[in-house]
Each structure stands twice: as C-alpha cells, then as structure tokens.
Design a protein around this motif. Sequence first.
Motif, PDB file in Angstrom:
ATOM      1  N   PHE A 183       0.641  -1.337   0.086  1.00  0.00           N
ATOM      2  CA  PHE A 183      -0.259   0.132   0.002  1.00  0.00           C
ATOM      3  C   PHE A 183       0.902   1.233   0.010  1.00  0.00           C
ATOM      4  O   PHE A 183       0.566   2.227  -0.819  1.00  0.00           O
ATOM      5  N   TYR A 184       1.895   1.117   0.830  1.00  0.00           N
ATOM      6  CA  TYR A 184       2.850   2.425   0.753  1.00  0.00           C
ATOM      7  C   TYR A 184       3.433   2.589  -0.634  1.00  0.00           C
ATOM      8  O   TYR A 184       3.167   3.923  -1.015  1.00  0.00           O
ATOM      9  N   SER A 229       0.423   4.021  -2.835  1.00  0.00           N
ATOM     10  CA  SER A 229       0.247   5.555  -2.323  1.00  0.00           C
ATOM     11  C   SER A 229       1.327   6.623  -3.004  1.00  0.00           C
ATOM     12  O   SER A 229       0.918   7.587  -2.905  1.00  0.00           O
ATOM     13  N   ARG A 230       2.374   6.041  -3.247  1.00  0.00           N
ATOM     14  CA  ARG A 230       3.513   6.817  -4.002  1.00  0.00           C
ATOM     15  C   ARG A 230       3.133   6.924  -5.577  1.00  0.00           C
ATOM     16  O   ARG A 230       4.233   7.507  -6.077  1.00  0.00           O
ATOM     17  N   ALA A 248      -6.542   7.957   0.982  1.00  0.00           N
ATOM     18  CA  ALA A 248      -5.332   7.221   0.160  1.00  0.00           C
ATOM     19  C   ALA A 248      -5.642   5.961  -0.560  1.00  0.00           C
ATOM     20  O   ALA A 248      -4.896   5.362  -1.575  1.00  0.00           O
ATOM     21  N   PHE A 280      -1.257  12.980  -1.740  1.00  0.00           N
ATOM     22  CA  PHE A 280      -0.100  12.474  -1.079  1.00  0.00           C
ATOM     23  C   PHE A 280      -0.242  12.144   0.473  1.00  0.00           C
ATOM     24  O   PHE A 280      -0.763  13.178   1.035  1.00  0.00           O
ATOM     25  N   LEU A 281      -0.162  11.006   0.911  1.00  0.00           N
ATOM     26  CA  LEU A 281      -0.355  10.694   2.332  1.00  0.00           C
ATOM     27  C   LEU A 281       1.133  10.535   3.165  1.00  0.00           C
ATOM     28  O   LEU A 281       1.687   9.761   2.572  1.00  0.00           O
ATOM     29  N   ALA A 282       1.281  11.558   3.981  1.00  0.00           N
ATOM     30  CA  ALA A 282       2.599  11.117   4.857  1.00  0.00           C
ATOM     31  C   ALA A 282       2.059  10.372   5.919  1.00  0.00           C
ATOM     32  O   ALA A 282       1.062  10.702   6.737  1.00  0.00           O
ATOM     33  N   PHE A 283       2.627   9.117   5.744  1.00  0.00           N
ATOM     34  CA  PHE A 283       2.219   8.287   6.970  1.00  0.00           C
ATOM     35  C   PHE A 283       2.597   8.235   8.528  1.00  0.00           C
ATOM     36  O   PHE A 283       3.797   8.805   8.571  1.00  0.00           O
ATOM     37  N   PRO A 326       5.589   5.481   8.690  1.00  0.00           N
ATOM     38  CA  PRO A 326       6.253   4.758   7.382  1.00  0.00           C
ATOM     39  C   PRO A 326       7.017   3.504   7.439  1.00  0.00           C
ATOM     40  O   PRO A 326       7.507   3.217   8.189  1.00  0.00           O
ATOM     41  N   GLU A 344       9.340  11.244   4.806  1.00  0.00           N
ATOM     42  CA  GLU A 344       8.236  11.533   4.303  1.00  0.00           C
ATOM     43  C   GLU A 344       8.121  12.900   3.692  1.00  0.00           C
ATOM     44  O   GLU A 344       7.449  13.019   2.647  1.00  0.00           O
ATOM     45  N   GLN A 351       9.997  13.038   0.257  1.00  0.00           N
ATOM     46  CA  GLN A 351       8.839  12.309  -0.548  1.00  0.00           C
ATOM     47  C   GLN A 351       8.091  13.497  -1.212  1.00  0.00           C
ATOM     48  O   GLN A 351       7.856  13.608  -2.382  1.00  0.00           O
TER      49      GLN A 351
END
Lengths: 407, 251, 481
Positions: free
Chosen positions: A362-363, A366-367, B48, B81-84, B87, B155, B158
């Motif tokens: 998923f990470y 999501s990018r 997301a 964009f999702l900053a987790f 991460p 993050e 990115q």
Amino acid sequence: MSELLEQFSAPPLIELESDLEALRKHAQKVLMQHGFPQRKTEAWKYTPIAALERRDWSSDGPDESAARTESIELPFDAHRIPVHNGQIDTSQLNEIDGLHIEPLRAEQIDTSAYVDHDPSDAFAWLNLARLEQGICIRVTHTLERPLALQFSSSDQFKQAAHPRIRIELAEGVEATLFEQHRLHGSGLINLVMDLQLAAGSSLQHLMQRQNDESALIARTEAQLEQAAHYQAYVLDLGGALTRQDLKVHLNESRARTRIHGVAALKDKQLVDYHTAIQHRVGPSHSEEDFRILADNHSMGVFNGRIHMLPGADDSHSDMNTANLLLSEHARINTKPELEIHAEEVTASHGATVGQLEEAARFYLRSRGLNDAEALALLKFGFAAAAFDALESEPLRQWFTDRLKQAL
Amino acid sequence: MLKINNLHVQVGDKDILKGLNLEVGPGEVHAIMGPNGSGKSTLGYSLAGRDGYEVTDGSVLFDGQNLLELEAEERAAAGLFLAFQYPVEIPGVNNAYFLRAALNAQRKARGEDEVDSIDFLRAVREQLKALQMDDSLLKRAVNEGFSGGEKKRNEMVQMAVLQPKLAILDETDSGLDIDALKLVAEGVNRLRNDERSFVVITHYQRLLEHLVPDQVHVLSNGRIVESGGRELAERLEQEGYGFLSPEEDAA
Amino acid sequence: MSQTQQQVEQLIQSRYKAGFYTDIESETVGAGLNEDVIAMISAKKEEPAWLLEWRLKAFHHWQTMVGPNWAKLKLPAIDFQKIHYYAAPKQENRPKSLDEVDPKLLETFDKLGVPLHERARLAGVAVDAVFDSVSVGTTFQKELKEAGVIFCSFSEAAREHPDLVREHLGSVVPYRDNYFACLNSAVFSDGSFVYVPKDTRCPMELSTYFRINARDTGQFERTLIIAEPGAEVSYLEGCTAPMRDENQLHAAVVELVAQEKSKIKYSTVQNWYPGDENGKGGIYNFVTKRGDCRGDDSRISWTQVETGSAITWKYPSCVLRGDRSAGEFYSVALTHNHQQADTGTKMIHLGKDTTSKVISKGISCGKSQNSYRGLVRMAKRADNARNYTQCDSLLIGKTCGAHTFPYIESANPTAKIEHEATTSKIGDDQLFYCRSRGMDEEEAVALIVDGFCKEVFKELPMEFAVEAKALLEISLEGAVG
C-alpha cells in the motif's frame, strides 16, 4: 532394483586408463548396492527423483546430432569453456598465462567424503561410475579475465551427461569463476565440481542458471587451506529440477566463506539447495544467505548445515534464509541446521517464510506505483539484498539486472 | 480541491467514520484534531485508498473527480499524497530508486516524460539538505533502520519531490523533538502556495504554531463536531477534549 | 585444564539425590514379552475385554516394526525379552484409600518431596503417585470430584470410566504411530487419567509423580487428558529412578484432547537417573507426547525441564486442528557427562489463524550431546497461521555438542514463520562481571544459566519453578570448565 538403477547398470561405452577404470568400477558397485535416493532418504526427501525415473537414460553417451555450441551472453570478456550436452570443450583456451588444463587423473578424485552406506550421495557415485570426460584446471597466477564455464544443451538433448571439473587455485591466486547454465531439451546434467583453494587464494564463484525441462544435479565441493576465501553467489531463474549441493570445507585457520543465493521460481519449477559448511579448524568464518521466491506451482527447498568440529574454536557462523510464498500452490521447505562440537564458537541462524507485507504494498501504491510494479519492486528488494555483498559493481549490476528482468 | 460529503467508513465490521463532511479549498491548510480512536488515521487511509477501509456511504470529490473510484496509485498520480504516521520499511530497495520509480510512475500515468536522472538527483539532494538529512540516505533502504524522526523527515522529502496537489499529513509531528518539528513545518511552509492544499492530522496544537492553519476541525466519534479558526486549537490544548464528552454521550 | 575446572571436575560426583532404592516386596512378571504377558497385565488391572484386544492389536503390529535408526543418538541394541513388563509392590487387596497404602511407599514419596498423607500433602496440588507399574494413590480425589473433575490412575479409569477411555485412547497417538508408542500401547502399565467437564476450571494443579523402583523393569505409563469445551487444566509430571549400572527403559505415551475453547497446560520436570559420570547406567527415555487442539480456540501449552535420563527422545507436539487454536512449547534441556538428548516439538498447523510459539533452551556440558529437533508445518488451509521459534544453545565445556535441526514446511502463502537460533558459550565478560561482584564461578554460571532459562521457568507453576531451578543448579554442579 529401481528402474532408474537398471538404466545405469550397463558399463560405460568408453574405456579409461586403469586407475580411473578401477574408480569407476568401485563407484558403480556402491551405486548398485544402495541405489538412488528414496522418499525416505533424508537428504533427498524434497527432490522428486521419480521424475527422472520416467525418462529413458539408456542411450547414454554424446548426442552427435546437436554438436553446435550455443553462445551464452556474458557481461565481459572471459576465458570461455563451453560444455554443450555435457561435452567439455577447452579448445578456446590455449597458451594462456597462468592457466593449465589437463585431463583429470585418478589421484585427483577424492571420494572420502562420499556417503557409501546409503543412497545419499548416489548421484556423486553415478557421476564417477559414468565418468567419461573429466578435466582439471590449474590456475597458477591471478588471471586478468574471469573463467567462464558455460553449460548448455540443445532442444533434442535427452541423455544423461556426467561432466566432472576440478579447479585448483595456487597459493595467493585470485580468480573469478562464472558458471552459467542454459539447459534445453529433457536430459540430465549430473555435474561434480571440486574446487581446491590453496593458502591465501580467493575464488569468487558466480552461478547463474536458466534452464527448462532438462534437469541439473550439481555437487560443488570446495576445500580451503589457510586464509583462503571462497565466495559463491547463486542466481536461479528456473528449471524443472535444479538440485545444488554446495559443500565448503574450512580446513585450515582463517579460511572464510560467504555463500549467497537467490531463486525466483514459477510454473512447476523446483530448486533444492543443500549447503554444508564445515568448520574444521578455528578461527574460521562463514556467512550464508539464501532467498527463495516461489510462485505458481513451484517448490523451493533450502537445507543449510553448519558443522563446527572439535577444534574449530573462535569460529563464527551466520546463516539466514528468507522465503516468499507467492501462490497458494507453491511450497517452501527449509531447514537451517547447526551442529556444534566446539565450545569457543558463536553461531546463529534465522529463517522466515511468509508473504509480502500488505502495508508495504500500500505504501508503494500511495506513492504512485501500480500493484504489479509495487509487487515487482518489493520482490526485487527482497531478493537483491543477497547480492549487496558482491564487491564488484558491474557484477552486482549484472546479477540484479537479470533478477529484475525475471521478476 | 477536496470535498468530502457524508463519508462513512467501515474497518472490519466496525464503523469508524460516520458521516464526515469536510471541504478544503485550493491553497488552504486544514488541521484535523481529535482524541485517540476518533478516526483521524482512518480518514487518511480512506482518502489514500487502502484496502480494508470500506466506504459504505458518502462521496469524495478531489479536484472535480470521484476519488473513491480510483486505485491507490491513481490517487497518487492525481496529486494526492499521504504522509504516513508509521512509514513502512522496505528492505532491499534504496531510497533514490524508490523515489524515482514513484515519480516516474506518476508522470507516466499523467502522460509526462520520465524525469532526467541528473535533475532528479539534484532536486532530491536539495530537499535532503533543507531537511538536514544526509546524502547517504539515498543509498539506504527505504525507512530501514531509520529513527522515528528520520522516517518522518523522509516523508517530507518524498512530498517535496512528488509535488502533490493535496498532502495529508497523518500525525507527522508525533515523536519529533522541537528542532525536527520546526524542520518539518518549514518543509511544509516552503511548499505552500495558492494551489496546493494540506490536511494536517494531529493530536497536539504545537505543530500548528509553526504551520498556521486556515481552519481547525475537531473529529470525534467518526464525525467533525466542531470547526473554527486557530483559536479552536488553542482551546483544545487548554481544555483538552473533555468538553466533547456530552456531545459524544448524546451521539 | 584450569584450576577451576579441576575443582569443578572433582565436584562432578553424582549429585543425583533421588538415587535411593526402596526395599519392598514386589510382584514381578517374568522377563520377556508375549501375548500371555500382555493378557496377564490386562487381567491384573481388571481391564475390559476391548482393551486387551487393543493391546494385542498393538503388539502384533509392533512385531512387524523395525527399531528406529537415529542419526544423532548412540543407542545400544535393546533386548526386549530381558525386560520385565510389570512390577508392583505386593499387597493383599487394592488399597481403598491412602490410609491403607504400605507405609514404606508413603515414606518413599515423602523422601522424594512428594508427601501424600493428608497432614503434609502439597496445598493446592492433587498428586497421583505411580510406583513402578501401579498407582499408589491419588490425593484430593474428593475435592476434585465435587468440581466434576476426574483425576485418577489410568487403570482405575479403564475400570470406572471405560466409555471415556475407549473413546479417546489412541485418538491422538494411534498405536501404529512409532516403534515405542506401539510398544507402549501393548504393555502400558499405569499413568494418569484426567477428565475436565465442560466449562470447568480445574480447581487445583494436578500432578503425577512417576517412580521406577524395581530392577530390570521397563516403565510404560500412559496418560490421557481430556478437556471438554471451555475446560481448563494445568498438569505437572515429575519422575525419578534409583541409581543403577544397568540401563532401564521408559517408553511413555501422553495424549491430550482439547475441545473448543479449552486450555491444557502440561508441565514436566524430568529427572530420571541420568547415569554416572562415565556414562554407565541411566534411563532410556523414549516418549511420545502429543496434544490435539481439536476444537476452535483451544490451547495446549507444553513446558518441560529435562535434566535426567541417559538418552531422551521426545517431541511434545501440537496438532492445531481447530481454527484459532494455539500451541506452545517451552523447553529447557540440560545434558551433562554422557547424556544424550534429542528433543523438540512438532507444530502442525491445520486450521485457520492458528498460532504457535516455540522457545527452546539447550545447555550442554561434559561429553553430552544435546539436539533440538523440531517441525513447523503450515498446511494448505492454514490461512494466516503464525509461528515463532527461538532456539538457543549454551555450551559449557569443549567436548559437548549442541545441535539444531528445525524443519520448516509451508504450503500456505498467508502463513508466516519466523525461526531464530543461536549457539554460544557463557561469555568470559559475563563471568568476570559476576565474579567481580563477589560470586564464585559456580554461582556465576548458575546465575547466568538461570537467566538463560528464565523465559521457560516463568511458564512453570510456581512451586515447580523453584524446584526446576534447584534441579538445574544441582545438575550444573561441576559443569564449569
């Protein structure tokens, strides 16, 4: 007597000089006495020998119909030794400084490590019993270019061939050995390689295989003297049946080894790695990392054995195996073994079997990567780590490119 | 930019978001605050497109298109964009490779050419420098062996490279010391412009001191229960979330 | 050899405190094994006819089997016709209560630290005491009965609760399972039987103490524990034998049945006579222990502290059949002198979301060989199954061996297996640190070993954790070198 055994019961066609002939006869006797591994033979419980039984091996001997030599691409210039349909061709290596090629002599064949009371080493005995062409390559000076053993077989290949190659590195010599396999047809290459590393020598052994229906059973045994260094990197990208026994004997102090391997399997492919590292004297050092990705109906097997004998004090060993099961029909069987008979040692092993983490997929998505790209990247990251330790940047690149293509 | 209408989200068999409404205009910064378990992270993951976060009702419009019918990667390509909060570590894949693969995938999806590798590296190095991170990070595997603070700053790197239209920062401030917090806030502030919007999910108002929001919303029990200006964040800080309890009971 | 080592070698005298022999008139069946002997054992125990039939079926099958050929164990050939298969203290009638038991027997168990009579018996622990082939008596039977729990000797269970025994006997370990389990099925003598009814939590710890006393006998106990849905029980076994120059055979079978949402905790402190420092004598301990997590959400936990026996061969296992069922295995195995231990577990994951945890600590001293052998198998339908295994070995001395053979097989991509293992010796720095704080070397080693085993000890019921720790210290005496 099993069918397979019966097929190998006739004497070989070519007669050899008396010492070798005597060895062959002895090997044949051991083979006939104990036969081929059964399902109950511990070291072969996951290798489906039955598949070999269904084929016809009685027409032993070279296949004249396809005497062409296939050229296998190589990342750089090398001293090439093609082995097509099991026939070793050393014609391209003439008068190279530091490189001597001779027919194998009986005293260069050491069977003391072969099990002769059960079928565990039947294929090593078979190799010897059917021996027709064996060579010894002596490397007396550090070579500028790597040696390349290029195994191939033609689409029509359906025989069993038993090449035997011994490589000796003189004191202090450094060498790189490329071993490539592109086996087509439906035959069997039953290979035995003996590697002798004299004091202070260093061998970097790179194996890369991409076979189809032809089976490969390979036994590679390395003997290391004082401070010798043996590194093996294995990349298997398929084959109906690949069995690799890799045995490293650290016979003198400060000998060290690193063996790393990756198998990316699909369809009904099978890879069975059996590694054994023997620490005979301390301090000696070993490090091992094997990674298998099994997709579709494939099966990956890893049996790693670390054996520290009395006297191996101050030795250290690390073994790791990580496995990805990518399909509900795939199988992973793994067994990292430690056998320790010395006190002043440290040894560890780790093993994992699982699938890729959903969170990581998923990470990546999501990018912006799609699921297939994310999967490929994660698989690549998982496997490529095995080649991180490869010092030569171009070699590492070559390996990781092959891997990337395959994924 | 973002229009969330009556969003209901289920995780497993549990209702987490229960009719959430939120509208974020271009160039705006919205802060979402709320107690633990109020659904803050669920909001981020739902937007997301994470599997397992099932939207049972409501709609989300992003830049005029229906966000909910897009795959996670399509949302990223569309500029989300999702900053987790946590991460993910990706062993064996180095940061530079990862970031370029992500950027090129997004560009390809938008019909743009692949990025020039020299330009790319220059841009990444610039961002690393701004966030006071070492170049060697590029060769390390994604988030592997990073400290908590390094992960959060990564993050931000990115985000700066991918240049989204809307960034959702999920508790990017948690686990950061004050210096790192300032760096992160500055990173966000540098990216602020008339077009780009931010949704900042946080538990504390200290990040908001450095990153001044246009609006603050309080999320509780799956809904936005209160909205206001910056002063709302300060009130929350002083009074805690206690004043929400009666309403929660009522719900 | 260092001076400390010399002192220590001097200390390696037999510290086996349970090595005495009780002189009691006993009734023994002549040596050898045939159908008549089996019929006689069955008759002595007044067993129902079907049980004799079952024994004979097992015996006939056993006759077709070949003895095992183990790679890692040195096992001299056993002459099964020289063993006595039944030995019991002579008594006129079966004692109806503990008061009627021969005082010599009670004294024996007193000496072993397991007092049976009412005034001294262990609080909160019900004990079944087995002496050679028979149960001497079971404490707290009345209290347990009130709770609906059946705890008695296997022989009594076969007489009093034949339906329960018939339903479950051999359902977890079939008589064909392996050579020694098959032999046991033919000749088993006594053991314990536990039945915990639905939704009942057994009000106290249950415990069986096994004592071999007679010469040239084998002990073949059989234990069966049944936990009905929602039931909970914790059971502990202990075992000792006199010191003798001859080897004696112990081949037991333990079957656990865990129904839905039930929990069984099975702990063992195994201290059979290990033989002397030259490897003479000692018990051959060949045991088949298996638990079947038959119902969903059931749980079986094995804990073992193994310090005794000349040869130990046992793999307490869990078949995780029910969905979300859980299996655990915690083991400390200490070998010294010429002892050989080959032990570990099998975790067979069949159901969905099943979990297992394996913690194994091996300590090898002297000339002993200590192996962990384990299997983790994820079957095709074991979706999301999890296993974690940690195997650590500690080496004390240059002539011992520590080995690890973990088999890991997975056929399900959603299953996850993690295995870690380490082998090391006690660090010089650790020893020095302890000594600089005032401990002598033995104290320091005991302390470090205790720490090494902590994770396992904390799984034992409290009273036995203390005992296990003490046992380990005694076994370690003289091991430093």
